[in-house]
Design a protein around this motif. Structure first.
Motif, PDB file in Angstrom:
ATOM      1  N   PHE A 158       0.862  -1.175   0.000  1.00  0.00           N
ATOM      2  CA  PHE A 158       0.000   0.000   0.000  1.00  0.00           C
ATOM      3  C   PHE A 158       0.899   1.226   0.000  1.00  0.00           C
ATOM      4  O   PHE A 158       1.954   1.217   0.627  1.00  0.00           O
ATOM      5  CB  PHE A 158      -0.868   0.066   1.274  1.00  0.00           C
ATOM      6  CG  PHE A 158      -1.960  -0.948   1.298  1.00  0.00           C
ATOM      7  CD1 PHE A 158      -3.150  -0.732   0.628  1.00  0.00           C
ATOM      8  CD2 PHE A 158      -1.789  -2.125   1.995  1.00  0.00           C
ATOM      9  CE1 PHE A 158      -4.157  -1.671   0.651  1.00  0.00           C
ATOM     10  CE2 PHE A 158      -2.791  -3.078   2.019  1.00  0.00           C
ATOM     11  CZ  PHE A 158      -3.980  -2.851   1.348  1.00  0.00           C
ATOM     12  N   GLY A 159       0.450   2.266  -0.673  1.00  0.00           N
ATOM     13  CA  GLY A 159       1.249   3.471  -0.709  1.00  0.00           C
ATOM     14  C   GLY A 159       1.456   4.052   0.677  1.00  0.00           C
ATOM     15  O   GLY A 159       2.574   4.418   1.058  1.00  0.00           O
ATOM     16  N   TYR A 160       0.383   4.126   1.423  1.00  0.00           N
ATOM     17  CA  TYR A 160       0.444   4.779   2.741  1.00  0.00           C
ATOM     18  C   TYR A 160       1.504   4.114   3.634  1.00  0.00           C
ATOM     19  O   TYR A 160       2.434   4.761   4.119  1.00  0.00           O
ATOM     20  CB  TYR A 160      -0.938   4.689   3.395  1.00  0.00           C
ATOM     21  CG  TYR A 160      -1.126   5.628   4.560  1.00  0.00           C
ATOM     22  CD1 TYR A 160      -1.957   6.729   4.457  1.00  0.00           C
ATOM     23  CD2 TYR A 160      -0.472   5.415   5.771  1.00  0.00           C
ATOM     24  CE1 TYR A 160      -2.130   7.594   5.527  1.00  0.00           C
ATOM     25  CE2 TYR A 160      -0.634   6.270   6.836  1.00  0.00           C
ATOM     26  CZ  TYR A 160      -1.468   7.348   6.719  1.00  0.00           C
ATOM     27  OH  TYR A 160      -1.638   8.202   7.773  1.00  0.00           O
TER      28      TYR A 160
ATOM     29  N   HIS B  13       0.983  15.028   2.899  1.00  0.00           N
ATOM     30  CA  HIS B  13      -0.030  13.974   3.054  1.00  0.00           C
ATOM     31  C   HIS B  13       0.198  13.247   4.387  1.00  0.00           C
ATOM     32  O   HIS B  13       1.320  13.138   4.875  1.00  0.00           O
ATOM     33  CB  HIS B  13       0.111  12.989   1.884  1.00  0.00           C
ATOM     34  CG  HIS B  13      -0.970  11.966   1.816  1.00  0.00           C
ATOM     35  ND1 HIS B  13      -0.902  10.754   2.456  1.00  0.00           N
ATOM     36  CD2 HIS B  13      -2.165  11.979   1.171  1.00  0.00           C
ATOM     37  CE1 HIS B  13      -1.999  10.049   2.204  1.00  0.00           C
ATOM     38  NE2 HIS B  13      -2.784  10.778   1.418  1.00  0.00           N
TER      39      HIS B  13
ATOM     40  N   CYS C 222       0.474  10.258   5.162  1.00  0.00           N
ATOM     41  CA  CYS C 222       1.459   9.161   5.210  1.00  0.00           C
ATOM     42  C   CYS C 222       2.872   9.699   5.442  1.00  0.00           C
ATOM     43  O   CYS C 222       3.708   9.030   6.044  1.00  0.00           O
ATOM     44  CB  CYS C 222       1.387   8.302   3.950  1.00  0.00           C
ATOM     45  SG  CYS C 222       1.813   9.151   2.420  1.00  0.00           S
TER      46      CYS C 222
ATOM     47  N   GLU D 134       5.858  16.487  -2.021  1.00  0.00           N
ATOM     48  CA  GLU D 134       4.969  15.758  -2.916  1.00  0.00           C
ATOM     49  C   GLU D 134       5.224  16.247  -4.336  1.00  0.00           C
ATOM     50  O   GLU D 134       5.599  17.409  -4.544  1.00  0.00           O
ATOM     51  CB  GLU D 134       3.508  15.973  -2.511  1.00  0.00           C
ATOM     52  CG  GLU D 134       3.177  15.195  -1.255  1.00  0.00           C
ATOM     53  CD  GLU D 134       1.772  15.424  -0.737  1.00  0.00           C
ATOM     54  OE1 GLU D 134       0.827  15.318  -1.525  1.00  0.00           O
ATOM     55  OE2 GLU D 134       1.639  15.690   0.464  1.00  0.00           O
TER      56      GLU D 134
ATOM     57  N   ASP E 221       6.971  12.055  -3.076  1.00  0.00           N
ATOM     58  CA  ASP E 221       5.731  11.273  -3.150  1.00  0.00           C
ATOM     59  C   ASP E 221       4.935  11.816  -4.331  1.00  0.00           C
ATOM     60  O   ASP E 221       4.391  12.904  -4.279  1.00  0.00           O
ATOM     61  CB  ASP E 221       4.954  11.441  -1.835  1.00  0.00           C
ATOM     62  CG  ASP E 221       3.564  10.793  -1.889  1.00  0.00           C
ATOM     63  OD1 ASP E 221       3.073  10.494  -3.002  1.00  0.00           O
ATOM     64  OD2 ASP E 221       2.965  10.609  -0.815  1.00  0.00           O
TER      65      ASP E 221
ATOM     66  N   HIS F 263      -0.085  11.626  -7.258  1.00  0.00           N
ATOM     67  CA  HIS F 263      -0.970  12.211  -8.276  1.00  0.00           C
ATOM     68  C   HIS F 263      -0.258  12.570  -9.580  1.00  0.00           C
ATOM     69  O   HIS F 263      -0.919  12.888 -10.566  1.00  0.00           O
ATOM     70  CB  HIS F 263      -1.649  13.474  -7.727  1.00  0.00           C
ATOM     71  CG  HIS F 263      -2.661  13.185  -6.666  1.00  0.00           C
ATOM     72  ND1 HIS F 263      -3.980  12.940  -6.942  1.00  0.00           N
ATOM     73  CD2 HIS F 263      -2.524  13.080  -5.323  1.00  0.00           C
ATOM     74  CE1 HIS F 263      -4.634  12.711  -5.810  1.00  0.00           C
ATOM     75  NE2 HIS F 263      -3.774  12.791  -4.816  1.00  0.00           N
TER      76      HIS F 263
ATOM     77  N   PHE G 260       8.538   7.925  -5.279  1.00  0.00           N
ATOM     78  CA  PHE G 260       7.440   7.055  -4.830  1.00  0.00           C
ATOM     79  C   PHE G 260       6.203   7.313  -5.665  1.00  0.00           C
ATOM     80  O   PHE G 260       5.894   8.470  -5.990  1.00  0.00           O
ATOM     81  CB  PHE G 260       7.109   7.358  -3.356  1.00  0.00           C
ATOM     82  CG  PHE G 260       5.739   6.861  -2.938  1.00  0.00           C
ATOM     83  CD1 PHE G 260       5.584   5.636  -2.295  1.00  0.00           C
ATOM     84  CD2 PHE G 260       4.590   7.624  -3.187  1.00  0.00           C
ATOM     85  CE1 PHE G 260       4.319   5.175  -1.922  1.00  0.00           C
ATOM     86  CE2 PHE G 260       3.324   7.165  -2.813  1.00  0.00           C
ATOM     87  CZ  PHE G 260       3.193   5.947  -2.177  1.00  0.00           C
TER      88      PHE G 260
ATOM     89  N   THR H 124       1.959   5.528  -6.165  1.00  0.00           N
ATOM     90  CA  THR H 124       0.999   4.488  -5.797  1.00  0.00           C
ATOM     91  C   THR H 124       0.294   3.972  -7.054  1.00  0.00           C
ATOM     92  O   THR H 124       0.232   4.670  -8.071  1.00  0.00           O
ATOM     93  CB  THR H 124      -0.046   5.028  -4.800  1.00  0.00           C
ATOM     94  OG1 THR H 124      -1.090   4.074  -4.647  1.00  0.00           O
ATOM     95  CG2 THR H 124      -0.677   6.338  -5.255  1.00  0.00           C
TER      96      THR H 124
ATOM     97  N   ALA I 262      -2.808   3.402  -6.800  1.00  0.00           N
ATOM     98  CA  ALA I 262      -4.205   3.683  -6.438  1.00  0.00           C
ATOM     99  C   ALA I 262      -4.828   4.829  -7.231  1.00  0.00           C
ATOM    100  O   ALA I 262      -5.998   5.126  -7.048  1.00  0.00           O
ATOM    101  CB  ALA I 262      -4.297   3.991  -4.945  1.00  0.00           C
ATOM    102  N   LYS I 263      -4.040   5.471  -8.105  1.00  0.00           N
ATOM    103  CA  LYS I 263      -4.609   6.608  -8.835  1.00  0.00           C
ATOM    104  C   LYS I 263      -4.581   6.324 -10.344  1.00  0.00           C
ATOM    105  O   LYS I 263      -5.477   5.670 -10.845  1.00  0.00           O
ATOM    106  CB  LYS I 263      -3.902   7.882  -8.407  1.00  0.00           C
ATOM    107  CG  LYS I 263      -4.022   7.997  -6.865  1.00  0.00           C
ATOM    108  CD  LYS I 263      -3.681   9.284  -6.286  1.00  0.00           C
ATOM    109  CE  LYS I 263      -3.558   9.215  -4.781  1.00  0.00           C
ATOM    110  NZ  LYS I 263      -4.825   9.160  -4.048  1.00  0.00           N
TER     111      LYS I 263
ATOM    112  N   GLY J 171      -1.564  -1.018  -4.412  1.00  0.00           N
ATOM    113  CA  GLY J 171      -0.135  -1.291  -4.407  1.00  0.00           C
ATOM    114  C   GLY J 171       0.606  -0.003  -4.696  1.00  0.00           C
ATOM    115  O   GLY J 171      -0.023   1.038  -4.936  1.00  0.00           O
TER     116      GLY J 171
HETATM  117  C1  LIG Z   1       0.054  11.897  -1.783  1.00  0.00           C
HETATM  118  C2  LIG Z   1      -0.364  10.504  -1.431  1.00  0.00           C
HETATM  119  N1  LIG Z   1       0.547   9.641  -0.959  1.00  0.00           N
HETATM  120  C3  LIG Z   1       0.211   8.390  -0.617  1.00  0.00           C
HETATM  121  C4  LIG Z   1      -1.072   7.928  -0.731  1.00  0.00           C
HETATM  122  C5  LIG Z   1      -1.402   6.551  -0.260  1.00  0.00           C
HETATM  123  O1  LIG Z   1      -1.447   5.625  -1.291  1.00  0.00           O
HETATM  124  P1  LIG Z   1      -2.288   4.261  -1.146  1.00  0.00           P
HETATM  125  O2  LIG Z   1      -3.702   4.584  -1.425  1.00  0.00           O
HETATM  126  O3  LIG Z   1      -1.653   3.355  -2.161  1.00  0.00           O
HETATM  127  O4  LIG Z   1      -2.100   3.750   0.249  1.00  0.00           O
HETATM  128  C6  LIG Z   1      -2.058   8.782  -1.222  1.00  0.00           C
HETATM  129  C7  LIG Z   1      -3.466   8.367  -1.387  1.00  0.00           C
HETATM  130  O5  LIG Z   1      -3.866   7.410  -1.925  1.00  0.00           O
HETATM  131  C8  LIG Z   1      -1.693  10.104  -1.604  1.00  0.00           C
HETATM  132  O6  LIG Z   1      -2.605  10.967  -2.091  1.00  0.00           O
END
Ligand SMILES: Cc1ncc(COP(=O)(O)O)c(C=O)c1O
Length: 419
Positions: A113-115, A139, A141, A187, A216, A219, A245, A247, A249-250, A256
């Motif tokens: 997971f990204g977080y 963010h 995380c 970021e 990070d 986006h 880094f 993710t 997820a976007k 992942g």
């Molecule tokens: C800037 C940023 N970093 C990390 C994450 C976390 O990623 P993930 O959803 O894969 O846990 C997010 C949100 O999804 C994010 O917006």
């Protein structure tokens, strides 16, 4: 002695305290149907502007096919165990190689997971003698990763070069005493307001100060840069980002994440990332799915082109109608309006129920009191009809906000909330 749960019974926290008024509607809403430009909310069709499916891959038939076939082939268990122990495969390695190449780095490592991955990477990169310098609007995380740090940390004013330099100077003084180094975290794109991190200017500071840069780019990956390699590529400084880094997820519409850096750094992280060493490996369906999505990022530039056509039409249309969309430099499209929290609630309800437009709403304490932020995420799957309908709806709700309709509609809520 107090019961540990006493405080929980009394105080549900800064967001939880709104649960009664907000749950199921403003928070934890249920969007139903296939992920797309139009989904169902509360039994009605809405134009969806709150799903980070930038490239429209979530429901792309080719993606769905690969996901389904991988699910049928591997189930959701495979591989079992952490990467280090029993959860390593050729496909994990292949995906890492392809990701590294895509973002122009020597090596990459997968994160579940990204977080958690961000938290863990920050933790692994610093020891107590080191100093972290990071953006105050980072963010959660990043904030949580910094929380694990046993040494000094300094925040700088959001994207403010003067403040960055001031804090690098402070960090240098500390690091000289402790014998540690400096990690600067930014970021690539700030997800609320859409500004890009000032990576080019930060990188230029490397001539004056000794620090390593961790970005990070949740986006930015897949949406920015000529090839989609993100904010670093967009600003021409990808090589100067020490640890990158992103993710899945976007823009990848999955689950992942990964980090990418020089070979030696990734080799170190591979053996020191606690979130990966002590957690089950990324499941194969996600790995195969990510390989497919990455291939589409590489070979279908039309997805990013369509995304930007929509971003430009939406952002341009909003500006033309006099909306304040702040300082966004990315697909993230914020619209700032003036109003109280109860007015914001009435406005969003109107937007969803009567205009069929679904976007996220952000209010105090995330942004200053008296401001309402409607946050939209355009995607490649939106159409010009979606955009035009939304622009019309926004003009209508602005009129109703200004003529006091929402103040009247929310008077009872305002009184109950003591606003
Ligand atoms: C800037 C940023 N970093 C990390 C994450 C976390 O990623 P993930 O959803 O894969 O846990 C997010 C949100 O999804 C994010 O917006």
């Amino acid at each position: 002695m107090k019961d540990l749960f006493d405080k929980i019974y009394k105080d549900k926290g800064p967001l939880g305290k709104w649960a009664e008024q907000a749950e199921g509607y403003f928070v934890f809403p249920k969007l139903e149907g296939p992920i797309s430009n139009r989904m169902r909310f509360n039994g009605k069709e809405v134009i969806t502007w709150s799903v980070n499916d930038y490239l429209g891959l979530a429901n792309h038939p080719e993606v769905r096919k690969v996901d389904a076939e991988a699910g049928a082939k591997y189930g959701s268990a495979y591989p079992m165990g952490a990467r280090m122990m029993s959860g390593h495969t050729d496909l994990h390695e292949q995906l890492q190689k392809e990701l590294a190449t895509f973002v122009n780095k020597e090596a990459a490592y997968l994160l579940n997971f990204g977080y958690q991955g961000m938290v863990s990477t920050i933790d692994a990169l610093v020891s107590k003698d080191d100093v972290i310098v990071y953006d105050v609007d980072a963010h959660a995380c990043i904030i949580d990763g910094v929380r694990l740090h046993l040494g000094q940390r300094f925040t700088y004013k959001h994207n403010d070069m003067e403040s960055i330099e001031k804090n690098l100077k402070r960090a240098e003084k500390v690091a000289e005493k402790t014998g540690g180094g400096i990690l600067l975290i930014s970021e690539g794109v700030f997800g609320m307001r859409g500004e890009q991190g000032r990576l080019k200017e930060i990188v230029a500071l490397k001539k004056k100060y000794t620090f390593r840069l961790f970005v990070d780019d949740a986006h930015g990956f897949g949406t920015l840069g000529k090839t989609g390699a993100g904010a670093g590529e967009e600003q021409g400084v990808q090589d100067d980002i020490d640890v990158y880094f992103a993710t899945f997820a976007k823009s990848m519409a999955s689950t992942g994440a990964f980090i990418a850096a020089d070979d030696e750094i990734i080799s170190y992280l591979k053996y020191n990332l606690r979130s990966q060493m002590f957690a089950k490996s990324l499941q194969m369906q996600l790995v195969e799915g990510a390989l497919k999505r990455l291939d589409m990022l590489r070979t279908m530039p039309e997805l990013k082109e369509k995304l930007w056509e929509n971003v430009n039409a939406l952002q341009g249309g909003l500006k033309k109608r006099g909306f304040d969309i702040g300082t966004t430099q990315s697909c993230v499209t914020p619209v700032y309006l003036k109003g109280s929290i109860p007015e914001a609630m009435a406005l969003v309800k109107d937007l969803r129920e009567n205009y069929g437009v679904f976007c996220s709403i952000v209010v105090y304490p995330v942004i200053p009191k008296g401001l309402i932020l409607l946050r939209m995420i355009p995607t490649a799957s939106h159409t010009m009809d979606d955009i035009n309908e939304t622009l019309e709806a926004f003009s209508a709700i602005r009129d109703r906000l200004e003529d006091g309709t929402y103040k009247r509609l929310s008077a009872a809520v305002a009184q109950a909330m003591g606003e």
